[in-house]
Scaffold this active site. Structure first.
Site, PDB file in Angstrom:
ATOM      1  N   ASP A  80     -60.069  11.952   0.043  1.00  0.00           N
ATOM      2  CA  ASP A  80     -59.231  11.065  -0.775  1.00  0.00           C
ATOM      3  C   ASP A  80     -57.848  11.005  -0.134  1.00  0.00           C
ATOM      4  O   ASP A  80     -57.451  11.893   0.606  1.00  0.00           O
ATOM      5  CB  ASP A  80     -59.111  11.599  -2.210  1.00  0.00           C
ATOM      6  CG  ASP A  80     -58.697  10.522  -3.207  1.00  0.00           C
ATOM      7  OD1 ASP A  80     -59.559  10.074  -3.981  1.00  0.00           O
ATOM      8  OD2 ASP A  80     -57.510  10.116  -3.197  1.00  0.00           O
TER       9      ASP A  80
ATOM     10  N   ASP B  99     -56.793   8.648   4.735  1.00  0.00           N
ATOM     11  CA  ASP B  99     -56.962   7.240   4.368  1.00  0.00           C
ATOM     12  C   ASP B  99     -58.267   6.747   5.002  1.00  0.00           C
ATOM     13  O   ASP B  99     -58.398   6.773   6.238  1.00  0.00           O
ATOM     14  CB  ASP B  99     -55.749   6.472   4.924  1.00  0.00           C
ATOM     15  CG  ASP B  99     -55.798   4.988   4.606  1.00  0.00           C
ATOM     16  OD1 ASP B  99     -56.879   4.478   4.231  1.00  0.00           O
ATOM     17  OD2 ASP B  99     -54.753   4.335   4.758  1.00  0.00           O
TER      18      ASP B  99
ATOM     19  N   TYR C 120     -60.335  -8.745  -4.548  1.00  0.00           N
ATOM     20  CA  TYR C 120     -61.285  -7.715  -4.993  1.00  0.00           C
ATOM     21  C   TYR C 120     -62.706  -8.288  -5.034  1.00  0.00           C
ATOM     22  O   TYR C 120     -63.658  -7.654  -4.589  1.00  0.00           O
ATOM     23  CB  TYR C 120     -60.855  -7.202  -6.363  1.00  0.00           C
ATOM     24  CG  TYR C 120     -61.627  -5.999  -6.872  1.00  0.00           C
ATOM     25  CD1 TYR C 120     -61.290  -4.707  -6.466  1.00  0.00           C
ATOM     26  CD2 TYR C 120     -62.676  -6.148  -7.778  1.00  0.00           C
ATOM     27  CE1 TYR C 120     -61.980  -3.601  -6.949  1.00  0.00           C
ATOM     28  CE2 TYR C 120     -63.371  -5.052  -8.266  1.00  0.00           C
ATOM     29  CZ  TYR C 120     -63.020  -3.774  -7.848  1.00  0.00           C
ATOM     30  OH  TYR C 120     -63.716  -2.685  -8.337  1.00  0.00           O
TER      31      TYR C 120
ATOM     32  N   LYS D 233     -65.783  -6.879  -2.787  1.00  0.00           N
ATOM     33  CA  LYS D 233     -66.978  -6.252  -3.370  1.00  0.00           C
ATOM     34  C   LYS D 233     -68.247  -7.061  -3.050  1.00  0.00           C
ATOM     35  O   LYS D 233     -69.325  -6.486  -2.915  1.00  0.00           O
ATOM     36  CB  LYS D 233     -66.797  -6.052  -4.873  1.00  0.00           C
ATOM     37  CG  LYS D 233     -65.721  -5.014  -5.218  1.00  0.00           C
ATOM     38  CD  LYS D 233     -66.058  -3.616  -4.681  1.00  0.00           C
ATOM     39  CE  LYS D 233     -65.095  -2.550  -5.187  1.00  0.00           C
ATOM     40  NZ  LYS D 233     -65.427  -1.188  -4.698  1.00  0.00           N
TER      41      LYS D 233
HETATM   42  N1  LIG Z   1     -62.990   1.662 -13.078  1.00  0.00           N
HETATM   43  C1  LIG Z   1     -63.717   0.565 -13.144  1.00  0.00           C
HETATM   44  O1  LIG Z   1     -63.768  -0.103 -14.205  1.00  0.00           O
HETATM   45  C2  LIG Z   1     -64.505   0.094 -11.950  1.00  0.00           C
HETATM   46  C3  LIG Z   1     -65.373  -0.994 -12.115  1.00  0.00           C
HETATM   47  C4  LIG Z   1     -66.101  -1.454 -11.030  1.00  0.00           C
HETATM   48  C5  LIG Z   1     -65.983  -0.824  -9.809  1.00  0.00           C
HETATM   49  N2  LIG Z   1     -65.149   0.229  -9.668  1.00  0.00           N
HETATM   50  C6  LIG Z   1     -65.059   0.857  -8.338  1.00  0.00           C
HETATM   51  O2  LIG Z   1     -65.310   2.238  -8.453  1.00  0.00           O
HETATM   52  C7  LIG Z   1     -64.647   2.936  -7.398  1.00  0.00           C
HETATM   53  C8  LIG Z   1     -63.876   4.093  -7.979  1.00  0.00           C
HETATM   54  O3  LIG Z   1     -62.895   3.601  -8.871  1.00  0.00           O
HETATM   55  P1  LIG Z   1     -62.276   4.458 -10.062  1.00  0.00           P
HETATM   56  O4  LIG Z   1     -62.344   3.614 -11.272  1.00  0.00           O
HETATM   57  O5  LIG Z   1     -62.858   5.809 -10.078  1.00  0.00           O
HETATM   58  O6  LIG Z   1     -60.737   4.486  -9.616  1.00  0.00           O
HETATM   59  P2  LIG Z   1     -59.699   5.668  -9.382  1.00  0.00           P
HETATM   60  O7  LIG Z   1     -58.403   5.013  -9.079  1.00  0.00           O
HETATM   61  O8  LIG Z   1     -59.772   6.621 -10.526  1.00  0.00           O
HETATM   62  O9  LIG Z   1     -60.263   6.407  -8.091  1.00  0.00           O
HETATM   63  C9  LIG Z   1     -60.213   5.834  -6.811  1.00  0.00           C
HETATM   64  C10 LIG Z   1     -59.842   6.916  -5.813  1.00  0.00           C
HETATM   65  O10 LIG Z   1     -59.825   6.326  -4.510  1.00  0.00           O
HETATM   66  C11 LIG Z   1     -58.725   6.881  -3.802  1.00  0.00           C
HETATM   67  N3  LIG Z   1     -58.296   5.989  -2.731  1.00  0.00           N
HETATM   68  C12 LIG Z   1     -57.682   4.788  -2.853  1.00  0.00           C
HETATM   69  N4  LIG Z   1     -57.397   4.291  -1.643  1.00  0.00           N
HETATM   70  C13 LIG Z   1     -57.852   5.197  -0.733  1.00  0.00           C
HETATM   71  C14 LIG Z   1     -57.841   5.245   0.681  1.00  0.00           C
HETATM   72  N5  LIG Z   1     -57.295   4.265   1.421  1.00  0.00           N
HETATM   73  N6  LIG Z   1     -58.398   6.326   1.276  1.00  0.00           N
HETATM   74  C15 LIG Z   1     -58.936   7.334   0.551  1.00  0.00           C
HETATM   75  N7  LIG Z   1     -58.948   7.330  -0.792  1.00  0.00           N
HETATM   76  C16 LIG Z   1     -58.422   6.275  -1.429  1.00  0.00           C
HETATM   77  C17 LIG Z   1     -57.648   7.031  -4.858  1.00  0.00           C
HETATM   78  O11 LIG Z   1     -56.645   7.960  -4.461  1.00  0.00           O
HETATM   79  C18 LIG Z   1     -58.450   7.494  -6.055  1.00  0.00           C
HETATM   80  O12 LIG Z   1     -58.505   8.918  -6.112  1.00  0.00           O
HETATM   81  C19 LIG Z   1     -63.800   1.887  -6.686  1.00  0.00           C
HETATM   82  O13 LIG Z   1     -64.475   1.452  -5.521  1.00  0.00           O
HETATM   83  C20 LIG Z   1     -63.709   0.758  -7.693  1.00  0.00           C
HETATM   84  O14 LIG Z   1     -63.503  -0.491  -7.065  1.00  0.00           O
HETATM   85  C21 LIG Z   1     -64.407   0.716 -10.708  1.00  0.00           C
END
Ligand SMILES: NC(=O)c1ccc[n+]([C@@H]2O[C@H](COP(=O)([O-])OP(=O)(O)OC[C@H]3O[C@@H](n4cnc5c(N)ncnc54)[C@H](O)[C@@H]3O)[C@@H](O)[C@H]2O)c1
Length: 341
Positions: free
Chosen positions: A130, A156, A246, A250
C-alpha cells in the site's frame, strides 16, 4: 429488541427509541432516514467507516449513550446477554491459504485490508502492499499475535521500482495476487474532467494493476499455476456509477481481466474480477464535479444495499482460493444485486 453498535441501521430506524434518536441525529445534518436506505443492512458501527468523517466515532458514542439513557432496562438486558452481531459474520476456513504466498495491494484500508487479514488468518503468507506506510504498520500490529505471516511493503503500485520491491518481497513463488488498490474520481463528465484526475485515476487503477500483474506472471508461468483477482467496480459494468475517468479505468480492468484469462487459459493461470457495488469503506472521493455529479445522483438511488469490506473479502478470497478452480475470465458482481436492476 435491545440495540447495540452491532444492530443494523434498519433495526435502529425501526426501533421506537433508536429510530427517534437516529432520525433526530440525521435531521441535525438536514438528512432524513431515507438517505440511509442502502445502509439498512449494515451494522450501525459501519457508518463510521462509510461516512468518510461525517459520522465520527464520537457521534456513534453519542447515539449509544442517548439510547442507553432513554431505554436503560433494554440496555441492561443487552449488557447481560453480551453483544451479539446480527446478520452475516465472517467465518474463517482454517488453512485455506496454508503454504501459499499472496500479494494484496491496497492492503492498508477497506477491502484490501479485509482481504489481507482474512488470507493471513487462513494461514497464507501475505505480502501487504500500500502507499500508506502508517496504515500498513497498523495492519501488521493488528495481526501480530494471531500468528499471521505478513510482510508489509510501502510503495506506489504505479511506480515500476516500487512494484519490483513488492514482488521481490514475495520471493520466487507467488500463488495469488489480489489487485485491490484503487482510487475514485470526482464524478466528472468528459467535458469537465481535469488532466490531474484523469491521469491519477488511470495510473493507479489501470496502470498499477497492469504493472503488478506483469511482474507476477513470469513466476506463475514457471510454476504452471497462479490466481489473479482484480477489483473492478459497478463502474466497470455500466456508465452510471462514477465519473468518466473511474468508469473508463474500471472498464479497462475488466478488459485486462478477460485478456489475461484468454492468454493464460492453457498455462494454469486464472484471472477473474470482482465488481463491488457500494461498500462501506469511506474510499476518498476527491470532490463533486458540478455537471457529472448532478447527472449521476439519481442513479445512486438504485443501490439496493451497501456491503462491508469483510463481505467483499469473502467474494475475493473465494476467487483467490483453489476452490475457484473452474473460473477464469469471470467478472463477478458482488453488489447485492445492483447490476441486475
Ligand atoms: N468502496 C466502494 O464502494 C467500492 C466500490 C467499487 C469498487 N471499489 C474498488 O475497491 C478497491 C478498494 O477500495 P476501498 O473502498 O477499499 O478503498 P480504500 O480507500 O479504503 O482503500 C484503497 C487503498 O488503496 C491504497 N492506494 C491508493 N493508491 C495507491 C497506490 N498508488 N499504490 C498503492 N496503494 C494505493 C490506499 O492507500 C488505500 O489503502 C478499489 O479498487 C476501488 O476502486 C470500491
Amino acid at each position: 429488541m435491545a440495540l447495540t453498535v452491532h444492530s443494523t441501521v434498519g433495526e435502529w430506524l425501526d426501533h421506537p427509541v433508536g429510530g427517534r434518536i437516529l432520525s433526530g441525529f440525521l435531521a441535525q445534518g438536514g438528512a432524513t432516514p431515507d438517505s440511509l436506505a442502502p445502509a439498512r443492512g449494515l451494522p450501525l458501527g459501519q457508518l463510521v467507516a462509510l461516512s468518510g468523517g461525517k459520522f465520527p466515532a464520537e457521534a456513534l458514542d453519542g447515539l449509544i449513550a442517548a439510547y442507553r439513557e432513554a431505554a436503560p432496562e433494554e440496555a441492561a438486558q443487552a449488557d447481560a446477554e453480551g453483544e451479539q452481531p446480527t446478520g452475516w459474520v465472517e467465518e474463517i476456513t482454517p488453512g485455506r491459504f496454508a503454504g501459499q504466498t499472496v500479494i494484496v495491494t491496497g492492503a492498508a484500508s477497506g477491502i484490501g485490508r479485509a482481504v489481507a487479514s482474512r488470507v493471513a488468518r487462513e494461514g497464507g503468507r501475505v505480502i501487504a502492499a500500500d502507499i500508506s506506510k502508517e496504515k500498513l504498520d497498523e495492519l501488521a500490529a493488528a495481526l501480530t499475535g494471531l500468528g499471521a505471516d505478513i510482510v508489509t511493503v510501502a510503495g506506489d503500485i504505479s511506480d515500476q521500482d516500487d512494484v519490483a520491491r513488492i514482488v521481490l518481497a514475495a520471493g520466487d513463488r507467488v500463488d495469488a495476487l489480489a489487485n485491490v488498490a484503487g482510487i475514485m474520481d470526482d464524478m466528472s463528465a468528459i467535458h469537465e474532467v481535469s488532466d490531474t484526475i484523469w491521469e491519477r485515476v488511470l495510473r493507479v487503477n489501470l496502470e498499477g494493476t497492469m504493472r503488478l500483474t506483469r511482474a507476477v506472471v513470469p513466476s506463475m508461468l514457471e510454476a504452471k499455476e497462479g490466481r489473479i483477482v482484480n477489483v473492478a467496480s459497478e463502474a466497470g459494468l455500466r456508465g452510471s456509477a462514477a465519473g468518466v475517468a473511474y468508469t473508463a479505468s474500471k472498464h479497462a480492468v475488466v478488459g485486462l481481466t478477460k485478456s489475461n484469462a484468454v492468454m493464460y487459459a492453457k498455462s494454469g493461470i486464472r484471472t477473474n474480477a470482482v465488481a463491488p457495488g457500494g461498500v462501506a469503506t469511506g474510499i476518498p472521493v476527491p470532490g463533486q464535479a458540478e455537471f457529472g455529479a448532478q447527472v449521476l445522483r439519481p442513479y445512486q438511488g438504485n443501490i439496493p444495499s451497501l456491503a462491508t469490506a469483510e463481505g467483499l473479502a469473502a467474494s475475493i478470497t473465494f476467487l483467490l482460493s483453489k476452490d475457484s478452480v473452474n473460473l477464469n475470465g469471470a467478472i463477478i458482481a458482488s453488489d447485492g444485486g445492483w447490476s441486475a436492476v
